[in-house]
Design an enzyme around this catalytic site. Structure first.
Site, PDB file in Angstrom:
ATOM      1  N   HIS A   1       0.775  -1.169   0.153  1.00 59.46           N
ATOM      2  CA  HIS A   1       0.058   0.010   0.087  1.00 59.46           C
ATOM      3  C   HIS A   1       0.920   1.388  -0.042  1.00 59.46           C
ATOM      4  O   HIS A   1       0.425   2.399   0.745  1.00 59.46           O
ATOM      5  CB  HIS A   1      -0.953   0.133   1.151  1.00 59.46           C
ATOM      6  CG  HIS A   1      -0.262   0.088   2.770  1.00 59.46           C
ATOM      7  ND1 HIS A   1      -0.684  -0.425   3.577  1.00 59.46           N
ATOM      8  CD2 HIS A   1       1.070   0.383   2.918  1.00 59.46           C
ATOM      9  CE1 HIS A   1      -0.110  -0.462   4.775  1.00 59.46           C
ATOM     10  NE2 HIS A   1       1.020   0.412   4.376  1.00 59.46           N
TER      11      HIS A   1
ATOM     12  N   HIS B   1      -2.082   4.614   9.769  1.00 56.85           N
ATOM     13  CA  HIS B   1      -0.775   4.941   9.921  1.00 56.85           C
ATOM     14  C   HIS B   1      -1.031   6.459  10.980  1.00 56.85           C
ATOM     15  O   HIS B   1      -0.409   7.172  10.463  1.00 56.85           O
ATOM     16  CB  HIS B   1      -0.044   5.169   8.657  1.00 56.85           C
ATOM     17  CG  HIS B   1       0.147   3.988   7.883  1.00 56.85           C
ATOM     18  ND1 HIS B   1      -1.001   3.677   7.026  1.00 56.85           N
ATOM     19  CD2 HIS B   1       1.144   3.225   7.590  1.00 56.85           C
ATOM     20  CE1 HIS B   1      -0.324   2.544   6.453  1.00 56.85           C
ATOM     21  NE2 HIS B   1       0.917   2.310   6.789  1.00 56.85           N
TER      22      HIS B   1
ATOM     23  N   HIS C   1      10.365  -3.690   4.380  1.00 57.99           N
ATOM     24  CA  HIS C   1      10.702  -2.248   4.239  1.00 57.99           C
ATOM     25  C   HIS C   1      10.814  -1.759   5.572  1.00 57.99           C
ATOM     26  O   HIS C   1      10.366  -2.271   6.699  1.00 57.99           O
ATOM     27  CB  HIS C   1       9.630  -1.058   3.436  1.00 57.99           C
ATOM     28  CG  HIS C   1       8.343  -1.035   3.967  1.00 57.99           C
ATOM     29  ND1 HIS C   1       7.336  -2.195   4.278  1.00 57.99           N
ATOM     30  CD2 HIS C   1       7.541  -0.259   4.345  1.00 57.99           C
ATOM     31  CE1 HIS C   1       6.145  -1.665   4.629  1.00 57.99           C
ATOM     32  NE2 HIS C   1       6.613  -0.314   4.810  1.00 57.99           N
TER      33      HIS C   1
ATOM     34  N   GLU D   1       3.883  -5.490   8.712  1.00 59.00           N
ATOM     35  CA  GLU D   1       2.685  -5.091   7.874  1.00 59.00           C
ATOM     36  C   GLU D   1       2.445  -6.427   7.424  1.00 59.00           C
ATOM     37  O   GLU D   1       0.932  -6.563   7.296  1.00 59.00           O
ATOM     38  CB  GLU D   1       2.593  -3.975   6.914  1.00 59.00           C
ATOM     39  CG  GLU D   1       2.967  -2.686   7.935  1.00 59.00           C
ATOM     40  CD  GLU D   1       2.642  -1.433   6.826  1.00 59.00           C
ATOM     41  OE1 GLU D   1       2.559  -0.447   7.137  1.00 59.00           O
ATOM     42  OE2 GLU D   1       3.135  -1.584   5.541  1.00 59.00           O
TER      43      GLU D   1
HETATM   44  C1  DHB Z   1       5.773   4.085   3.187  1.00 58.19           C
HETATM   45  C2  DHB Z   1       4.742   4.036   4.083  1.00 58.19           C
HETATM   46  C3  DHB Z   1       4.238   2.981   4.274  1.00 58.19           C
HETATM   47  O1  DHB Z   1       2.966   3.014   5.186  1.00 58.19           O
HETATM   48  C4  DHB Z   1       4.529   1.832   3.772  1.00 58.19           C
HETATM   49  O2  DHB Z   1       3.825   0.692   3.985  1.00 58.19           O
HETATM   50  C5  DHB Z   1       5.523   1.764   2.744  1.00 58.19           C
HETATM   51  C6  DHB Z   1       5.903   2.906   2.464  1.00 58.19           C
HETATM   52  C7  DHB Z   1       6.568   5.401   2.802  1.00 58.19           C
HETATM   53  O3  DHB Z   1       6.375   6.335   3.308  1.00 58.19           O
HETATM   54  O4  DHB Z   1       7.451   5.336   1.844  1.00 58.19           O
HETATM   55 FE    FE Z   2       2.405   1.214   5.717  1.00 57.07          FE
END
Ligand code: DHB
Ligand code: FE
Length: 289
Positions: free
Chosen positions: A12, A59, A193, A240
């Site tokens: 997402h 978030h 990530h 996540e």
């Molecule tokens: C980012 C934010 C998110 O919630 C995520 O799942 C992936 C990347 C971001 O800010 O780049």
């Molecule tokens: Fe996220």
């Protein structure tokens, strides 16, 4: 009786929503990523669900560190796109399905999953970007959505087992619903990530690919995978991915993987999308290339 006919897992990343909203999908950086969404959009249009249960995480938008529901279900008629600091995304308001949502709340809570019931909630990129990558840019989203939010922001998030078990309970609840509804469930978030600290920018494609393989064939390994392994291997925000287990738990033990797309990078992350059809349907609903 209502039935869960398929499940879809997807990242997402907010930058994906921004690329779409700003008309940048044909740029060389974004094109390979967006090309992979085409077959998923065709598949979803063909399946044409009556309603989508969308498992995602907020978030710090609708919720904050003041109130942190582990699981929260949206029972409202509609959910406006949230202002995440630069105005709401130019996407349609999400229509809810209060009758199914209240049925799920009752069934799940009586089944001992202590969900928070949410009557009013703006939805952030965690919910709107998965709709964008699977539906494109329509005037109105093509189906109502029951949002199910999971805390993966503040330790401790729920375990993989708890998530999988919640998926099973969702399936049971759906099958006890008194109308014929064809339901698709989305699990969203991830993939590897980390957005902060010394390891910001970590991406682990080996972990991600194995996650997708095991989600299809060996979900038990993922049910047993401790949080620390996600953090170590897939970065802090890789946690996540536990939300995809809710989707997987709502499906049959044996499912057909009909489509997969994996791409690095998008912003600071690896992105993935996977589609499963329940084999009990008989012939698969659709086969993407
Ligand atoms: C980012 C934010 C998110 O919630 C995520 O799942 C992936 C990347 C971001 O800010 O780049
Ligand atoms: Fe996220």
């Amino acid at each position: 009786m209502a039935q869960i006919i398929a499940g879809l897992g997807t990242s997402h990343v907010p930058a994906i929503g921004a690329a779409l909203d700003l008309g940048r999908t044909e740029e060389p950086y974004w094109q390979p990523l967006f090309n992979g969404y085409g077959p998923a959009q065709e598949w979803l249009a063909r399946v044409d669900p009556d309603v989508v249960i969308l498992v995602y995480n907020d978030h710090g938008t609708a919720f904050s560190l003041e109130v942190i529901p582990t699981f929260a279900i949206g029972v409202a008629r509609e959910f406006p796109p949230a202002d995440e600091g630069w105005g709401p995304r130019p996407v349609p308001v999400v229509q809810g399905h209060p009758k199914l949502a209240w049925h799920l709340a009752e069934s799940l809570i009586l089944d001992e999953f202590d969900l928070t019931i949410v009557n009013e909630m703006d939805v952030d990129h965690g919910l709107t970007v998965p709709l964008s990558v699977t539906c494109g840019q329509p005037e109105a989203w093509p189906f109502p959505v029951v949002p199910l939010s999971v805390n993966v922001i503040q330790y401790p998030p729920p375990t993989g087992k708890r998530c999988f078990d919640l998926g099973r309970a969702i399936r049971k609840a759906v099958e006890a619903y008194d109308e014929d509804l064809r339901v698709v469930i989305f699990g969203t978030g991830g993939m590897s990530h980390q957005l902060h600290g010394e390891r910001a920018g970590v991406i682990n494609s080996d972990f991600d690919r194995r996650f997708l393989d095991d989600l299809t064939r060996d979900p038990q390994r993922l049910i047993d995978l401790p949080h620390i392994e996600y953090v170590r291997e897939a970065g802090a925000e890789g946690i996540e991915l536990v939300m995809w287990l809710i989707m997987r738990g709502a499906l049959n033990r044996d499912i057909t993987e009909v489509y997969r797309h994996y791409h690095v990078p998008a912003s600071n992350t690896a992105t993935g999308l996977i589609i499963f059809e329940n084999e009990a349907e008989g012939a698969p609903l659709a086969r993407a290339s």
